[in-house]
Design an enzyme around this catalytic site. Sequence first.
Site, PDB file in Angstrom:
ATOM      1  N   TYR B 101      50.599  62.869  40.290  1.00 46.53           N
ATOM      2  CA  TYR B 101      48.960  63.171  39.953  1.00 46.53           C
ATOM      3  C   TYR B 101      48.280  61.859  40.554  1.00 46.53           C
ATOM      4  O   TYR B 101      48.406  60.742  40.726  1.00 46.53           O
ATOM      5  CB  TYR B 101      48.677  62.829  38.469  1.00 46.53           C
ATOM      6  CG  TYR B 101      47.208  62.878  37.987  1.00 46.53           C
ATOM      7  CD1 TYR B 101      46.619  63.807  37.521  1.00 46.53           C
ATOM      8  CD2 TYR B 101      46.488  61.608  37.829  1.00 46.53           C
ATOM      9  CE1 TYR B 101      45.039  63.598  37.261  1.00 46.53           C
ATOM     10  CE2 TYR B 101      45.156  61.392  37.702  1.00 46.53           C
ATOM     11  CZ  TYR B 101      44.421  62.437  37.213  1.00 46.53           C
ATOM     12  OH  TYR B 101      43.245  62.459  37.264  1.00 46.53           O
ATOM     13  N   GLU B 189      40.112  64.847  41.705  1.00 44.25           N
ATOM     14  CA  GLU B 189      41.639  64.630  41.407  1.00 44.25           C
ATOM     15  C   GLU B 189      42.410  65.549  42.177  1.00 44.25           C
ATOM     16  O   GLU B 189      41.917  66.866  42.314  1.00 44.25           O
ATOM     17  CB  GLU B 189      41.754  64.448  39.719  1.00 44.25           C
ATOM     18  CG  GLU B 189      41.682  65.743  39.215  1.00 44.25           C
ATOM     19  CD  GLU B 189      41.971  65.771  37.596  1.00 44.25           C
ATOM     20  OE1 GLU B 189      41.984  64.647  37.096  1.00 44.25           O
ATOM     21  OE2 GLU B 189      42.083  66.831  36.926  1.00 44.25           O
TER      22      GLU B 189
END
Lengths: 293, 377
Positions: B101, B189
């Site tokens: 991530y 993101e």
Amino acid sequence: MSILVDENTKLIVQGITGRDGSFHAARMKEYGTKVVAGVTPGKGGSSVDDIPVFDAVAEATEATGANTSIIFVPVAFAADAVYEAVDAGLALVVIITEGIPVADMNKIYHHAAERGARFVGPNSPGLISPGKAKVGIMPARIHEPGGVGVVSRSGTLTYEVVYSLTRADLGQSTCLGIGGDPVIGTGFIDCLGMFEADAETRAVVLIGEIGGDDEERAAEYIKAAMSKPVVSFIAGRTAPPGKRMGHAGAIISGGAGTAEGKREALTAAGVGVADTPSAIPAMVKEALGLPAD
Amino acid sequence: MKIHEYQAKEIFKEFGIKTPRGRVASTPEEAEAVAKEVGGPVAVKAQVHVGGRGKAGGIKVAQTPAEAKEAAAQILGMDIKGLTVKKVLVEEASRIAKEYYLGFVADRAAKAVTLMASSEGGVEIEEVARTNPDAIVKVTVDPHLGLHGFQAFAVGKKLTGDAKKARAVADVLSRIYKAFVAYDCSLAEINPFVEAEDGGFVALDAKINIDDNALFRRARLAEGRDDLAETELRAKAADLSYVPMTGNVACIVNGAGLAMTTMDLVKLYGGEPANFLDVGGSSSPEKILTAMDIIMSSPGVKAVLVNIFGGITRCDDVATGLVAALEKHPLDVPLVVRLTGTNEEEAREILKKAGIEAGSDMDEAVKAAVEAARGSA
């Protein structure tokens, strides 16, 4: 006494030749605030309502000895106006302008902090020390001088609360809107500390809303450092998660920032939490040991 | 403002971040053509502004262009949590060795952008924060100095444990940060950021939110905005803040804090708010007219409550607008008006001539509106 603004405030209005700037400059002057100068680049030498206009904040400051600025500059130029006020060495900068990008505010915040400059806002209605000075856009006549400090993230909701205080014979030392945006210069804790130190303030009303954790941190601060009673109200109990409720800062994200969480934190810190704005005056009276009406 | 995955990937591509080959498609035929171009197995992914689209059947893997066409036919028009899928992203399926991530978020407490990264990719970062907070690396970026190379490298090293891979991750981090700044993001993101079986890194999914306050200088992105309901967009165009809800008392209020409080009082006194609506500082008759139109589009409205505290907003302006609005569109539900502040007497006169009694107390007005909604139900 009072906090941040009083009879010694000498005010510059940045954006004084605009619609809002000229209107509110006149209202503030009418209230008795010492409005010593206006600034609009390119309009130096003119005047608005007999207030002299300068091209730059530094020029205005040098000519008038101003110590405070209020900013009505449109959003595209607002960040620059704040830097100009900070770099001119003004002690207090009040930003009325709404909608300044967060990236710009992050930079301004750290720049001002490094120079020890204080700013209030953005997206703030400003502040008023009743009977002394008004540096903002609030309707003056709903205020009375007295001993209650009011600090709020909102505009009209603050007026509602102040008006109910005044009608209950509870005057105010200073009423201050810290602004509805996520990144603001002066927070609840700063104001609580100043109210605690202010001899005239006997009790504080804190008006919060959903989003962020400023109210939770204020609750911790009150428990640790405040001797004066605080009464609070939190708006947004019915707000759906993930939706921005008008103010850019008023959003519940990932279960954090809810009204219930804030109410619980304040209650746990011994702060009275009102269910309605109209319940606030009686709670303040009770906290001060004053007879109810 | 939310933008779609395919738009976020276009931004990341512009900053040199590798994304799977592919394109967005609006019809099954287009999806088939993209699959043909890409060659080999593809993923067909619904483009909607909600999470959990995979679980809802909004992502399918297709081995052939014919399968891609069929998958697109199934996904397009699908309803995911109340939103209709209008576009799918068709792109090459990746062989995943490891998922990470990588994200940057506007951090209101730090008054800065914070980098968050984790070796546990592929699940929501909020989930990792709950179950395994130690797996998240955080770095707050100085808004004036930006992300330093050593900071990005340290994060890469922590994630991969390998200097060479760390350099590759650091390179992508610095590119995301540049994109974040260039597009005034509030969130950017990549989840998952995958290490492929061939050792390269790819941004498999992408999510970007833009700071609403910055849209004035991101006009190109704002143009195709589709993350709000049609009524919300109409409200925005009229400079009204509006959020639809499902209750029986519709509200028109000036100021966001007072508007939220009005909703809260409706609930406290036994009703349910039908919406949040802030008419803002100025209140031209046209604005009130639009506001009335918008709030009445909610199906369950049984009463309308107008709550104005006049400051900059003049009560008589609101009254004039209200009367004009009612002439154009007479209400078939009860109306309760509360006004106080600037020019309230003039406002009361204007309303009286139109047969409307306006109160001055907020609690009383809310109670009356809740009662009226009950009566007209």
